[in-house]
Design a protein around this motif. Structure first.
Motif, mmCIF file in Angstrom:
data_model
loop_
_atom_site.group_PDB
_atom_site.id
_atom_site.type_symbol
_atom_site.label_atom_id
_atom_site.label_comp_id
_atom_site.label_asym_id
_atom_site.label_seq_id
_atom_site.Cartn_x
_atom_site.Cartn_y
_atom_site.Cartn_z
ATOM 1 N N GLY A 54 0.828 -1.203 0.000
ATOM 2 C CA GLY A 54 0.000 0.000 0.000
ATOM 3 C C GLY A 54 0.860 1.250 0.000
ATOM 4 O O GLY A 54 2.043 1.198 -0.342
ATOM 5 N N THR A 55 0.240 2.365 0.379
ATOM 6 C CA THR A 55 0.973 3.638 0.342
ATOM 7 C C THR A 55 0.984 4.361 1.685
ATOM 8 O O THR A 55 1.621 5.394 1.818
ATOM 9 N N ASN A 56 0.263 3.813 2.688
ATOM 10 C CA ASN A 56 0.127 4.575 3.938
ATOM 11 C C ASN A 56 0.748 3.867 5.142
ATOM 12 O O ASN A 56 0.527 4.268 6.277
ATOM 13 N N GLY A 57 1.532 2.828 4.889
ATOM 14 C CA GLY A 57 2.209 2.153 6.006
ATOM 15 C C GLY A 57 1.360 1.094 6.681
ATOM 16 O O GLY A 57 1.854 0.325 7.505
ATOM 17 N N VAL A 58 0.060 1.020 6.344
ATOM 18 C CA VAL A 58 -0.821 0.040 6.981
ATOM 19 C C VAL A 58 -0.558 -1.341 6.384
ATOM 20 O O VAL A 58 -0.257 -1.465 5.196
ATOM 21 N N VAL A 59 -0.645 -2.397 7.211
ATOM 22 C CA VAL A 59 -0.432 -3.768 6.721
ATOM 23 C C VAL A 59 -1.625 -4.654 7.089
ATOM 24 O O VAL A 59 -2.369 -4.357 8.026
ATOM 25 N N CYS A 60 -1.752 -5.746 6.344
ATOM 26 C CA CYS A 60 -2.875 -6.679 6.553
ATOM 27 C C CYS A 60 -2.950 -7.166 8.001
ATOM 28 O O CYS A 60 -4.040 -7.275 8.575
ATOM 29 N N ALA A 61 -1.779 -7.499 8.585
ATOM 30 C CA ALA A 61 -1.769 -8.115 9.910
ATOM 31 C C ALA A 61 -2.319 -7.188 10.982
ATOM 32 O O ALA A 61 -2.746 -7.653 12.038
ATOM 33 N N GLN A 62 -2.353 -5.895 10.722
ATOM 34 C CA GLN A 62 -2.914 -4.970 11.700
ATOM 35 C C GLN A 62 -4.365 -5.336 12.006
ATOM 36 O O GLN A 62 -4.793 -5.225 13.147
ATOM 37 N N CYS A 63 -5.124 -5.726 11.010
ATOM 38 C CA CYS A 63 -6.537 -6.063 11.214
ATOM 39 C C CYS A 63 -6.821 -7.564 11.127
ATOM 40 O O CYS A 63 -7.868 -8.012 11.581
ATOM 41 N N HIS A 64 -5.932 -8.313 10.503
ATOM 42 C CA HIS A 64 -6.142 -9.756 10.329
ATOM 43 C C HIS A 64 -4.998 -10.535 10.948
ATOM 44 O O HIS A 64 -4.197 -11.138 10.227
ATOM 45 N N PRO A 65 -4.878 -10.545 12.286
ATOM 46 C CA PRO A 65 -3.792 -11.334 12.887
ATOM 47 C C PRO A 65 -3.963 -12.805 12.507
ATOM 48 O O PRO A 65 -5.085 -13.320 12.551
ATOM 49 N N ASN A 66 -2.873 -13.446 12.132
ATOM 50 C CA ASN A 66 -2.937 -14.843 11.681
ATOM 51 C C ASN A 66 -3.992 -15.042 10.589
ATOM 52 O O ASN A 66 -4.634 -16.097 10.521
#
Ligand SMILES: [Fe+2]
Ligand SMILES: [Fe+2]
Lengths: 133, 352
Positions: A54-66
């Motif tokens: 992405g472009t804003n530093g956010v990653v999938c694991a922030q909202c979808h742990p495991n």
């Protein structure tokens, strides 16, 4: 481990159709296939924490742990906002575009395949439930 | 999809004040002059991109909570912020978060979260807000704030080559390189001393970032020395623990201690039982929320409004895009329950 011979004997004894008796995959093949999958799933895990999607530093694991709350076993399914029955990769792109403010990946992009491999791996053992919410 | 989406439509047409949970529930044997309310905002995760850019989605969640809390009537006596103001503990994040919080019209007390701490071990946070653990008394209630997100010294001091690396390792909820949270010996001693001055029948309310109970270690829904803290708290008649970190509604009762979590203003987390490879450890009392809707940025986020009466806390969850919920202490049953789902009869655990 139970040998092929024993399996065959058991299957015959039960008078069941023999599903994996003759012409079995070699252990080397099975190992290689699994290793290939695991490697791609591991790549998916790295992407899960990679802000370059992405472009804003956010990653999938922030909202979808495991990879929780990705429910790969429910696809294909209807998503109101897509307005039709869609595939897992379309929802991944939705999350890339929105929370991550990034660009769509192609359905056959190796990264897209890896992201899906990781989600499926974390969800292994859950029965298929296409269409379910 | 269903009715829970209608709330946001109503809210965005400008009737927010009318939607806020504003009732102060008084039990018959309460001393009404001692009833009061406070607001609880938590887990804003303000995230720096570069220059003066921050992740818009997280900013919006916090700005909205602050604006709505300012509309509360009756006015809350104070506001608690439950930790994780920042995402990676940096100065720009803590400053930007502080600026948004500064619009609050009330006295604000702060709790330390791991996302605020592990870059500089709380140094800049303490410049802004002072002590990392402390207590205060308000209208006959003893309030305690703990820094519950410490961990083993070896992990904190010897493991990582840079502070940035340490911060990012602790920031990943599901990161196997993380380390379990703890209160630690220094604070336990302080807590023991602090509580020794408090009478057994004084209501005690404890604020921590992590749960002070052991829920799921894999995601650090966990405090390593929770049992020690519970032992110190358990001798009071009425104890309430309010914690952040989990970004979801949970409540529980262990002995005399009532536990309630609060929501994040930034994003929701799935319940631990939704991770197929882990055993489920959700507190048994909890009636969980439905899954969030990814197409609605504010779904399953929100903040809380807390009534304190008869020394127990009743939490009203002001959920931006979902039906509001209220978790109140049921004195007859002796544990917290969701007032909308009282028919769900679940016996509390004795211990985790
Ligand atoms: Fe958080
Ligand atoms: Fe946290």
């Amino acid at each position: 481990m139970i040998s092929r011979k024993t399996w065959t004997a058991l299957a015959l004894a039960a008078l069941l159709p023999v599903s994996a008796a003759a012409d079995e995959f070699t252990a080397a093949d099975v190992e290689r296939w699994q290793a290939q999958f695991d490697e791609v799933a591991a790549e998916g895990r790295s992407l899960w924490t990679d802000s370059a999607l992405g472009t804003n530093g956010v990653v999938c694991a922030q909202c979808h742990p495991n990879a929780a709350n990705t429910h790969p076993e429910t696809y294909p399914k209807f998503q109101k906002q897509l307005g039709r029955v869609g595939q897992l990769w379309e929802m991944i792109n939705w999350c890339i575009r929105n929370p991550l403010e990034g660009e769509n990946l192609a359905a056959d992009d190796p990264k897209m395949i890896a992201l899906q491999a990781y989600a499926y791996k974390e969800r292994r053992g859950v029965p298929l439930a296409p269409g379910k919410h | 999809m269903n009715g829970r989406r209608d709330f946001i439509k109503a809210a965005s047409t400008g009737v927010i004040a009318g939607m806020l949970p504003v009732s102060v529930v008084r039990l018959s044997h309460a001393a009404p002059e001692n009833d009061f309310t406070f607001a609880y905002i938590s887990d804003a995760h303000i995230q720096h991109i570069k220059g003066n850019q921050f992740v818009r989605n997280w900013d919006r969640g916090l700005i909205r909570a602050v604006a709505e809390a300012n509309l509360l009537e009756p006015k809350p006596d104070f506001v608690m912020f439950g930790g994780d103001l920042a995402q990676l503990g940096s100065k720009p994040e803590l400053d930007h978060g502080a600026e948004i919080l500064s619009a609050l019209k009330y006295k604000t007390h702060m709790v330390m979260g791991e996302h605020d701490y592990y870059l500089d071990l709380g140094e800049y946070w303490s410049d802004l807000y002072g002590d990392q653990y402390y207590s205060f008394d308000h209208k006959g209630v003893h309030f305690v704030v703990l820094n519950s997100i410490l961990t083993y010294d070896d992990w904190t001091f010897n493991r990582w080559e840079t502070p940035e690396r340490r911060m990012s390792e602790m920031a990943g909820l599901d990161n196997p390189n993380g380390s379990p949270f703890m209160v630690g010996a220094t604070q336990l001693n302080w807590l023991k001393k602090d509580l020794s001055k408090v009478k057994k029948d004084t209501p005690v309310v404890v604020f921590s970032h992590s749960p002070l109970q052991k829920i799921y270690k894999g995601w650090n829904f966990w405090t390593e020395d929770a049992d020690d803290v519970q032992k110190l708290l358990g001798k009071f008649d009425k104890v309430n623990v309010i914690y952040g970190h989990v970004h979801q509604i949970q409540y529980n009762q262990i002995g005399r201690i009532a536990f309630t979590s609060v929501m994040s203003t930034a994003w929701p987390w799935p319940y631990p039982q939704s991770y197929a490879q882990a055993e489920s450890h959700l507190p048994v009392l909890t009636v969980p929320m439905n899954r969030a809707d990814p197409f609605d940025e504010r779904d399953a986020t929100g903040w809380q409004f807390v009534d304190v009466n008869t020394g127990r806390v009743d939490l009203s969850f002001n959920l931006y895009s979902n039906d509001n919920r209220k978790v109140a202490f049921n004195a007859d049953k002796g544990h917290p329950e969701d007032v909308s789902y009282p028919q769900i009869e679940i016996a509390p655990q004795r211990h985790y």
